[in-house]
Design a protein around this motif. Structure first.
Motif, PDB file in Angstrom:
ATOM      1  N   ILE A 121       9.479  -4.454   6.324  1.00 33.70           N
ATOM      2  CA  ILE A 121       9.290  -3.465   7.116  1.00 33.70           C
ATOM      3  C   ILE A 121       7.857  -2.655   6.712  1.00 33.70           C
ATOM      4  CG2 ILE A 121      10.074  -0.959   7.576  1.00 33.70           C
ATOM      5  CD1 ILE A 121      12.867  -2.026   7.498  1.00 33.70           C
ATOM      6  N   PHE A 122       7.433  -2.591   5.391  1.00 40.08           N
ATOM      7  CA  PHE A 122       6.358  -2.178   4.882  1.00 40.08           C
ATOM      8  C   PHE A 122       5.181  -2.997   5.577  1.00 40.08           C
ATOM      9  CE2 PHE A 122       8.562   0.157   1.197  1.00 40.08           C
ATOM     10  CZ  PHE A 122       8.556   1.311   2.006  1.00 40.08           C
ATOM     11  N   CYS A 123       5.270  -4.285   5.623  1.00 40.30           N
ATOM     12  CA  CYS A 123       4.116  -5.191   6.013  1.00 40.30           C
ATOM     13  C   CYS A 123       4.050  -5.040   7.330  1.00 40.30           C
ATOM     14  CB  CYS A 123       4.485  -6.595   5.624  1.00 40.30           C
ATOM     15  SG  CYS A 123       4.246  -6.705   3.531  1.00 40.30           S
TER      16      CYS A 123
ATOM     17  N   PHE B 117       0.797  -4.030   9.133  1.00 43.28           N
ATOM     18  CA  PHE B 117       0.168  -4.731  10.505  1.00 43.28           C
ATOM     19  C   PHE B 117      -0.162  -3.982  11.526  1.00 43.28           C
ATOM     20  CE2 PHE B 117       0.562  -8.137  13.846  1.00 43.28           C
ATOM     21  CZ  PHE B 117      -0.355  -8.797  13.129  1.00 43.28           C
ATOM     22  N   ALA B 118       0.679  -2.948  11.952  1.00 40.11           N
ATOM     23  CA  ALA B 118       0.671  -2.319  13.265  1.00 40.11           C
ATOM     24  C   ALA B 118      -0.629  -1.354  12.731  1.00 40.11           C
ATOM     25  CB  ALA B 118       1.685  -1.543  13.234  1.00 40.11           C
ATOM     26  N   VAL B 119      -0.806  -0.732  11.844  1.00 40.64           N
ATOM     27  CA  VAL B 119      -1.975   0.133  11.356  1.00 40.64           C
ATOM     28  C   VAL B 119      -3.263  -0.690  11.561  1.00 40.64           C
ATOM     29  CG1 VAL B 119      -2.940   1.427   9.610  1.00 40.64           C
ATOM     30  CG2 VAL B 119      -0.610   1.827  10.173  1.00 40.64           C
ATOM     31  N   CYS B 120      -3.274  -1.874  11.051  1.00 36.93           N
ATOM     32  CA  CYS B 120      -4.620  -2.507  10.822  1.00 36.93           C
ATOM     33  C   CYS B 120      -4.732  -2.940  12.609  1.00 36.93           C
ATOM     34  CB  CYS B 120      -4.239  -3.862  10.340  1.00 36.93           C
ATOM     35  SG  CYS B 120      -3.952  -4.022   8.621  1.00 36.93           S
TER      36      CYS B 120
ATOM     37  N   LEU C 293      -8.765   7.748   8.417  1.00 32.12           N
ATOM     38  CA  LEU C 293      -7.509   8.219   8.821  1.00 32.12           C
ATOM     39  C   LEU C 293      -6.703   6.900   8.626  1.00 32.12           C
ATOM     40  CD1 LEU C 293      -5.364  10.428   9.759  1.00 32.12           C
ATOM     41  CD2 LEU C 293      -5.874   9.748  12.093  1.00 32.12           C
ATOM     42  N   LEU C 294      -6.819   5.925   9.264  1.00 30.45           N
ATOM     43  CA  LEU C 294      -6.175   4.307   9.214  1.00 30.45           C
ATOM     44  C   LEU C 294      -6.145   3.912   7.881  1.00 30.45           C
ATOM     45  CD1 LEU C 294      -6.423   3.302  12.905  1.00 30.45           C
ATOM     46  CD2 LEU C 294      -4.556   4.494  11.851  1.00 30.45           C
ATOM     47  N   THR C 295      -7.205   3.996   7.182  1.00 29.64           N
ATOM     48  CA  THR C 295      -7.258   3.465   5.884  1.00 29.64           C
ATOM     49  C   THR C 295      -6.481   4.231   5.040  1.00 29.64           C
ATOM     50  OG1 THR C 295      -9.492   2.686   6.250  1.00 29.64           O
ATOM     51  CG2 THR C 295      -8.728   2.860   4.116  1.00 29.64           C
ATOM     52  N   LEU C 296      -6.499   5.654   5.128  1.00 33.65           N
ATOM     53  CA  LEU C 296      -5.567   6.213   4.000  1.00 33.65           C
ATOM     54  C   LEU C 296      -4.053   5.999   4.414  1.00 33.65           C
ATOM     55  CD1 LEU C 296      -7.379   9.554   3.594  1.00 33.65           C
ATOM     56  CD2 LEU C 296      -6.991   7.908   1.980  1.00 33.65           C
ATOM     57  N   THR C 297      -3.814   5.855   6.102  1.00 29.28           N
ATOM     58  CA  THR C 297      -2.385   5.424   6.358  1.00 29.28           C
ATOM     59  C   THR C 297      -1.945   4.501   6.016  1.00 29.28           C
ATOM     60  OG1 THR C 297      -2.683   7.001   8.177  1.00 29.28           O
ATOM     61  CG2 THR C 297      -1.022   5.526   8.520  1.00 29.28           C
ATOM     62  N   ASN C 298      -2.886   3.202   5.908  1.00 33.95           N
ATOM     63  CA  ASN C 298      -2.609   1.971   5.660  1.00 33.95           C
ATOM     64  C   ASN C 298      -2.166   1.681   4.281  1.00 33.95           C
ATOM     65  OD1 ASN C 298      -1.981  -0.725   6.220  1.00 33.95           O
ATOM     66  ND2 ASN C 298      -4.184  -1.416   5.364  1.00 33.95           N
TER      67      ASN C 298
ATOM     68  N   LEU D 275      -0.456   3.561   2.064  1.00 32.77           N
ATOM     69  CA  LEU D 275       1.114   3.857   1.849  1.00 32.77           C
ATOM     70  C   LEU D 275       1.917   2.676   2.209  1.00 32.77           C
ATOM     71  CD1 LEU D 275       3.124   5.962   1.210  1.00 32.77           C
ATOM     72  CD2 LEU D 275       3.486   6.380   3.299  1.00 32.77           C
ATOM     73  N   PRO D 276       2.057   1.942   3.179  1.00 33.94           N
ATOM     74  CA  PRO D 276       3.166   0.955   3.334  1.00 33.94           C
ATOM     75  C   PRO D 276       2.513  -0.431   2.264  1.00 33.94           C
ATOM     76  CG  PRO D 276       1.712   1.175   5.574  1.00 33.94           C
ATOM     77  CD  PRO D 276       1.354   2.498   4.556  1.00 33.94           C
ATOM     78  N   LYS D 277       1.034  -0.193   2.381  1.00 36.25           N
ATOM     79  CA  LYS D 277       0.447  -1.357   1.463  1.00 36.25           C
ATOM     80  C   LYS D 277       1.074  -1.411   0.028  1.00 36.25           C
ATOM     81  CE  LYS D 277      -3.820  -1.843   1.075  1.00 36.25           C
ATOM     82  NZ  LYS D 277      -5.226  -2.170   1.103  1.00 36.25           N
ATOM     83  N   LEU D 278       0.985  -0.187  -0.581  1.00 36.14           N
ATOM     84  CA  LEU D 278       1.163  -0.154  -1.820  1.00 36.14           C
ATOM     85  C   LEU D 278       2.778  -0.002  -1.958  1.00 36.14           C
ATOM     86  CD1 LEU D 278      -1.656   2.409  -2.938  1.00 36.14           C
ATOM     87  CD2 LEU D 278      -1.556  -0.093  -3.447  1.00 36.14           C
TER      88      LEU D 278
END
Length: 162
Positions: free
Chosen positions: A26-28, A32-35, A95-100, A102-105
């Motif tokens: 789910i995190f990945c 993926f969606a944020v990317c 904004l999207l780098t900061l959003t990404n 969280l799920p990546k870490l």
């Protein structure tokens, strides 16, 4: 607002009951969606998308080497994301780098927890009674019960009207 808070807490409880590999998936998928959204602007897409795909692969395979690789590459791309934030980031990209992050870490911390190469517990289903294997006598009982129910070769079953 109370209804949304109640639903949110229900979703968090349901999420916490999932297996660690399902949580990683789910995190990945979120990463993926944020990317994909980040591809619309200035965003370090290639590295982050590759890490999200590696996370999806490692949660399906259960390989310790892939979990170790995901933790390593998630850490390395976090460093490149911070360098991107300090340099050429636009508002959308930042904004999207900061959003990404969280799920990546979060996925990396779950991989770290289940990777036995990194001192984690590994994936053990020994405590789960639903995933326990059958003992030898269980196989024998199933085989004899199935054979007895079939009857003899050529035997027919008689049915009566209700």
């Amino acid at each position: 607002i109370r209804v949304l808070a109640a639903r949110g807490s229900t979703w968090l409880v349901a999420f916490s009951l999932l297996e660690p590999t399902a949580q990683i998936e789910i995190f990945c998928l979120t990463s993926f969606a944020v990317c994909l959204l980040g591809s619309l602007g200035s965003f370090p897409l290639a590295a982050n998308l590759a890490v999200a795909l590696l996370g999806l692969i490692c949660c399906r395979s259960g390989s310790d080497a892939q979990c170790f690789g995901y933790v390593l590459f998630a850490g390395m791309t976090t460093v490149t994301d911070i360098a991107f934030l300090c340099g050429e980031g636009t508002t959308w990209g930042v904004l999207l780098t900061l959003t990404n992050l969280l799920p990546k870490l979060c996925a990396a911390s779950h991989c770290f927890r289940i990777c036995s190469l990194l001192g984690g517990g590994g994936l053990s289903y020994a405590d789960d009674p639903l995933s326990a294997g059958l003992a030898g006598q269980d196989y024998h009982h199933v085989a004899t019960a199935g054979g007895g129910a079939a009857g003899e070769v050529g035997a027919t079953t008689s049915y009566s009207a209700l």
